[in-house]
Motif scaffolding. Structure first.
Motif, PDB file in Angstrom:
ATOM      1  N   GLY A  95       6.489   2.222  17.818  1.00  0.00           N
ATOM      2  CA  GLY A  95       5.228   2.432  17.116  1.00  0.00           C
ATOM      3  C   GLY A  95       5.363   3.331  15.902  1.00  0.00           C
ATOM      4  N   THR A  96       6.584   3.504  15.406  1.00  0.00           N
ATOM      5  CA  THR A  96       6.824   4.335  14.222  1.00  0.00           C
ATOM      6  C   THR A  96       8.166   3.914  13.607  1.00  0.00           C
ATOM      7  OG1 THR A  96       6.815   6.614  13.382  1.00  0.00           O
ATOM      8  CG2 THR A  96       7.981   6.219  15.468  1.00  0.00           C
ATOM      9  N   HIS A  97       8.575   4.615  12.545  1.00  0.00           N
ATOM     10  CA  HIS A  97       9.838   4.320  11.852  1.00  0.00           C
ATOM     11  C   HIS A  97       9.873   2.885  11.305  1.00  0.00           C
ATOM     12  CE1 HIS A  97      11.102   8.122  13.362  1.00  0.00           C
ATOM     13  NE2 HIS A  97      11.214   7.719  14.609  1.00  0.00           N
ATOM     14  N   PHE A  98       8.759   2.457  10.710  1.00  0.00           N
ATOM     15  CA  PHE A  98       8.703   1.157  10.044  1.00  0.00           C
ATOM     16  C   PHE A  98       7.992   1.342   8.696  1.00  0.00           C
ATOM     17  CE2 PHE A  98       4.821   1.472  12.537  1.00  0.00           C
ATOM     18  CZ  PHE A  98       3.840   1.035  11.670  1.00  0.00           C
ATOM     19  N   ALA A  99       8.140   0.344   7.827  1.00  0.00           N
ATOM     20  CA  ALA A  99       7.593   0.458   6.477  1.00  0.00           C
ATOM     21  C   ALA A  99       7.036  -0.878   5.996  1.00  0.00           C
ATOM     22  CB  ALA A  99       8.674   0.937   5.509  1.00  0.00           C
ATOM     23  N   VAL A 100       6.114  -0.793   5.048  1.00  0.00           N
ATOM     24  CA  VAL A 100       5.702  -1.954   4.258  1.00  0.00           C
ATOM     25  C   VAL A 100       6.420  -1.842   2.919  1.00  0.00           C
ATOM     26  CG1 VAL A 100       3.779  -3.230   3.236  1.00  0.00           C
ATOM     27  CG2 VAL A 100       3.418  -1.911   5.344  1.00  0.00           C
ATOM     28  N   MET A 101       6.943  -2.968   2.412  1.00  0.00           N
ATOM     29  CA  MET A 101       7.678  -2.915   1.149  1.00  0.00           C
ATOM     30  C   MET A 101       7.197  -4.003   0.194  1.00  0.00           C
ATOM     31  SD  MET A 101      11.524  -1.733   2.144  1.00  0.00           S
ATOM     32  CE  MET A 101      12.079  -3.173   3.046  1.00  0.00           C
ATOM     33  N   ILE A 102       7.061  -3.607  -1.064  1.00  0.00           N
ATOM     34  CA  ILE A 102       6.672  -4.522  -2.138  1.00  0.00           C
ATOM     35  C   ILE A 102       7.575  -4.261  -3.335  1.00  0.00           C
ATOM     36  CG2 ILE A 102       4.854  -5.157  -3.780  1.00  0.00           C
ATOM     37  CD1 ILE A 102       2.775  -4.303  -1.749  1.00  0.00           C
ATOM     38  N   ALA A 103       8.042  -5.326  -3.953  1.00  0.00           N
ATOM     39  CA  ALA A 103       8.743  -5.208  -5.231  1.00  0.00           C
ATOM     40  C   ALA A 103       8.184  -6.256  -6.172  1.00  0.00           C
ATOM     41  CB  ALA A 103      10.244  -5.392  -5.051  1.00  0.00           C
ATOM     42  N   TYR A 104       8.246  -5.962  -7.464  1.00  0.00           N
ATOM     43  CA  TYR A 104       7.761  -6.902  -8.463  1.00  0.00           C
ATOM     44  C   TYR A 104       8.849  -7.140  -9.504  1.00  0.00           C
ATOM     45  CZ  TYR A 104       5.088  -8.897 -12.310  1.00  0.00           C
ATOM     46  OH  TYR A 104       4.650  -9.714 -13.318  1.00  0.00           O
ATOM     47  N   TYR A 105       9.189  -8.418  -9.702  1.00  0.00           N
ATOM     48  CA  TYR A 105      10.246  -8.817 -10.629  1.00  0.00           C
ATOM     49  C   TYR A 105       9.694  -9.802 -11.658  1.00  0.00           C
ATOM     50  CZ  TYR A 105      13.997  -6.781  -7.783  1.00  0.00           C
ATOM     51  OH  TYR A 105      14.827  -5.905  -7.110  1.00  0.00           O
ATOM     52  N   GLU A 106      10.203  -9.715 -12.873  1.00  0.00           N
ATOM     53  CA  GLU A 106       9.889 -10.689 -13.914  1.00  0.00           C
ATOM     54  C   GLU A 106      11.180 -11.331 -14.402  1.00  0.00           C
ATOM     55  OE1 GLU A 106       5.687  -8.835 -15.629  1.00  0.00           O
ATOM     56  OE2 GLU A 106       7.476  -8.780 -16.908  1.00  0.00           O
ATOM     57  N   ASN A 107      11.314 -12.637 -14.162  1.00  0.00           N
ATOM     58  CA  ASN A 107      12.518 -13.381 -14.538  1.00  0.00           C
ATOM     59  C   ASN A 107      13.789 -12.686 -14.062  1.00  0.00           C
ATOM     60  OD1 ASN A 107      11.013 -15.427 -15.934  1.00  0.00           O
ATOM     61  ND2 ASN A 107      10.727 -13.972 -17.606  1.00  0.00           N
ATOM     62  N   GLY A 108      13.738 -12.206 -12.829  1.00  0.00           N
ATOM     63  CA  GLY A 108      14.899 -11.602 -12.194  1.00  0.00           C
ATOM     64  C   GLY A 108      15.110 -10.134 -12.477  1.00  0.00           C
TER      65      GLY A 108
END
Length: 254
Positions: A95-108
């Motif tokens: 119930g802990t030690h986890f994450a949400v992750m987002i990245a944003y890339y443009e043409n690599g």
């Protein structure tokens, strides 16, 4: 880009709130490739929440995400890379030690990344044109010191089986830490708590840290020293540029 970055910070916290609000309910747990490769209904629902928000705001953008086969070429246009719950085993078992992750890339090319340690309410964000912050604290670039004054993060099996000499290399440091999540581990590297991180992970596991790390003096490469391809699971290292050649002298080719 500033508006998009702020939007990402808003929706990643929304995702964290959604997880915390629903994790007390009964979880539906499925096995993917084997018994310790888990996915829950909350992983899928969180991903759908993020995709819906992104598509409402930026309908022409694309998505590369962990669940349900949502894939898109990282080099083709504007691409959001999503990991709704990184460290699902930790999430289910602890119930802990986890994450949400987002990245944003443009043409690599990475524009920014975010790693949100949900239960500790700690957001790592930045990269590209943006400085990297841990909540409101600006993170400094890599601070060098001798190898024997660092801890190292590593995948448990890669360490146990001395993959490419990793166990031997870590013998020259203060020791190994196995946190069970790529996001949590690479955030610890960027915060100066670990020298480096070695693991066998997917593009959505490393996309955010790769962008942020470059701003702080780190590189994310395959163990063989090549750029990751963003198409499949690979054995990678997240290491300081200043230590790359030293680390590579320890790594064997077998």
């Amino acid at each position: 880009m500033e508006n998009k970055f702020q939007f990402a910070k808003d929706i990643i916290r929304d995702a964290g709130d959604f997880i915390k609000s629903n994790m007390v309910k009964g979880l539906e747990i499925e096995e993917k490739t084997r018994f310790d490769d888990l996915v829950t209904n909350l992983d899928k629902a969180t991903q759908e929440l993020l995709i819906t928000k992104i598509k409402q705001a930026y309908p022409s953008d694309h998505i590369l995400a962990e669940e349900n086969g949502v894939h898109h070429d990282i080099t083709d246009g504007n691409v959001w890379v999503l990991d709704p719950i990184d460290g699902t085993v930790n999430f289910v078992a602890q119930g802990t030690h986890f994450a949400v992750m987002i990245a944003y890339y443009e043409n690599g090319v990475g524009q920014f990344g975010l790693i949100y340690d949900v239960m500790n309410d700690t957001l790592y964000s930045g990269g590209g044109q943006f400085d990297v912050y841990m909540n409101d604290q600006k993170l400094p670039p890599f601070q060098d010191r001798p190898m024997n004054r660092f801890l190292v993060g590593c995948n448990a099996n890669m360490f146990a089986y001395n993959y490419h000499g990793l166990h031997d290399m870590i013998e020259h440091t203060l020791g190994v830490r196995v946190y069970g999540g790529a996001g949590i581990s690479m955030a610890a590297v960027m915060a100066g708590q670990l020298l480096a991180y070695f693991s066998y992970i997917q593009p959505w596991d490393y996309a955010a840290a790769k962008v942020m790390g470059e701003k702080l003096g780190y590189v994310l490469l395959t163990i063989d020293g090549e750029e990751p391809d963003f198409t499949h699971r690979q054995k990678v290292m997240f290491v300081p540029k200043a230590k790359l050649s030293t680390i590579q002298t320890y790594l064997s080719q077998t």
